[in-house]
Design a protein around this motif. Structure first.
Motif, PDB file in Angstrom:
ATOM      1  N   ASN A  60      -8.341  24.090  -0.486  1.00 25.54           N
ATOM      2  CA  ASN A  60      -9.684  24.378   0.031  1.00 25.54           C
ATOM      3  C   ASN A  60     -10.763  23.784  -0.866  1.00 25.54           C
ATOM      4  O   ASN A  60     -11.799  23.336  -0.376  1.00 25.54           O
ATOM      5  N   ALA A  64     -13.513  21.098   0.277  1.00 29.79           N
ATOM      6  CA  ALA A  64     -14.918  21.506   0.212  1.00 29.79           C
ATOM      7  C   ALA A  64     -15.819  20.337  -0.200  1.00 29.79           C
ATOM      8  O   ALA A  64     -16.982  20.286   0.189  1.00 29.79           O
ATOM      9  N   LEU A 125     -15.465  30.442  -1.747  1.00 29.73           N
ATOM     10  CA  LEU A 125     -14.165  29.776  -1.667  1.00 29.73           C
ATOM     11  C   LEU A 125     -13.086  30.612  -2.360  1.00 29.73           C
ATOM     12  O   LEU A 125     -11.996  30.818  -1.827  1.00 29.73           O
ATOM     13  N   LYS A 130     -13.485  29.209   3.802  1.00 28.94           N
ATOM     14  CA  LYS A 130     -13.441  27.743   3.799  1.00 28.94           C
ATOM     15  C   LYS A 130     -14.865  27.220   3.732  1.00 28.94           C
ATOM     16  O   LYS A 130     -15.686  27.528   4.602  1.00 28.94           O
ATOM     17  N   VAL A 131     -15.133  26.429   2.713  1.00 27.65           N
ATOM     18  CA  VAL A 131     -16.486  25.968   2.445  1.00 27.65           C
ATOM     19  C   VAL A 131     -16.533  24.449   2.589  1.00 27.65           C
ATOM     20  O   VAL A 131     -15.554  23.767   2.281  1.00 27.65           O
ATOM     21  N   PHE A 162     -15.182  25.432   9.416  1.00 32.68           N
ATOM     22  CA  PHE A 162     -15.497  25.920   8.069  1.00 32.68           C
ATOM     23  C   PHE A 162     -16.297  27.217   8.184  1.00 32.68           C
ATOM     24  O   PHE A 162     -17.162  27.338   9.050  1.00 32.68           O
TER      25      PHE A 162
END
Ligand code: ADP
Ligand code: MG
Length: 246
Positions: A60, A64, A125, A130-131, A162
């Motif tokens: 993740n 990101a 995160l 989810k970023v 996201f």
């Protein structure tokens, strides 16, 4: 009598690599501490679960796309006094994400907007969200490309996966009509469905000028600031302060 290697191999076959890797050490610790069977089997499964969680966070973090890793712990609240430590720590319960509220950081260059956005993004995160970090410019380019390929809807659907998009530096460059329209489609999709973190150097009152079109600017701004926490940051540029010394 079977061997540790043989058992580890079976774990690998089941895709339990963490378990296979840590098996020998766990078994010796279990023997040394006279662990019960139940405790041992729990430790085994925890080893695999923790390993998978660590991998998931690492994946993740890669997705990101943070340009730099800036932690809130490194943020100096003696330098930046237009936002209080308390205001920042209040955001860290991540309630704004549950409430689908946006965070908007407005201010001149160097006052810590991106630092705060990245720092909060990292906390989200680490909490399992989810970023996605993107500059407004890169976002508009991505949407434009997708639009040219007739895949704007698909692209937007992908972005909506996201939990927390961060759009950095909105308003630094003017946008053309199509760019604006594409952005509007995205903001519309996000509205009341996802939180967004925005950073900008433009006060909302100047957004009409940036978007070059009040008719599009008004609904975009409306959606963005509805349910949002707006932070007006001021003070001196931290970069400048570093350059000229204290
Ligand atoms: P902006 O996005 O507002 O232009 P940045 O967040 O990129 O500014 O900050 C510029 C640089 O100064 C970054 O390296 C950032 O980590 C640092 N910085 C800014 N404000 C602070 C602060 N209050 N404490 C620690 N570092 C800061
Ligand atoms: Mg910035």
């Amino acid at each position: 009598m079977t061997s540790i290697d043989a058992v580890a191999h079976k774990y690998r076959v089941l895709n339990c690599g963490h378990l296979a890797h840590g098996l020998a050490a766990l078994l010796s610790a279990a023997e040394a501490n006279a662990l019960s069977y139940l405790d041992l089997v729990e430790q085994l499964v925890d080893l695999e679960l923790q390993g998978r969680e660590t991998n998931r966070l690492a994946a993740n973090l890669r997705k990101a796309g943070f340009p730099v890793i800036k932690r809130l712990e490194e943020f100096d609240d003696r330098h930046q006094t237009t936002i209080t430590k308390r205001q920042v720590s209040q955001l860290l319960d991540l309630r704004f994400l549950e409430e689908r509220a946006n965070l908007v950081f407005i201010g001149p260059p160097g006052v810590g907007k991106t630092h705060l956005a990245v720092g909060i993004g990292l906390k989200a995160l680490e909490a399992g969200y989810k970023v996605l970090f993107t500059t407004a410019l890169a976002l508009v380019e991505t949407l434009e490309l997708a639009e040219l390929r007739g895949e704007l809807k698909k692209k937007i659907a992908g972005l909506l996966k996201f939990d927390l998009p961060i759009i950095d530096e909105l308003g630094y460059l003017p946008m053309n009509r199509q760019g604006l329209y594409n952005l509007f489609q995205l903001i519309n999709g996000l509205y009341e469905y996802r939180s967004v973190i925005l950073t900008t150097n433009k006060d909302f009152t100047n957004w009409g000028e940036f978007f070059r079109d009040e008719n599009v600017a008004v609904p975009i701004v409306d959606r963005l600031i509805h349910h949002s926490h707006v932070f007006m940051l001021g003070g001196e540029s931290y970069r400048l302060k570093q350059k000229i010394g204290n």
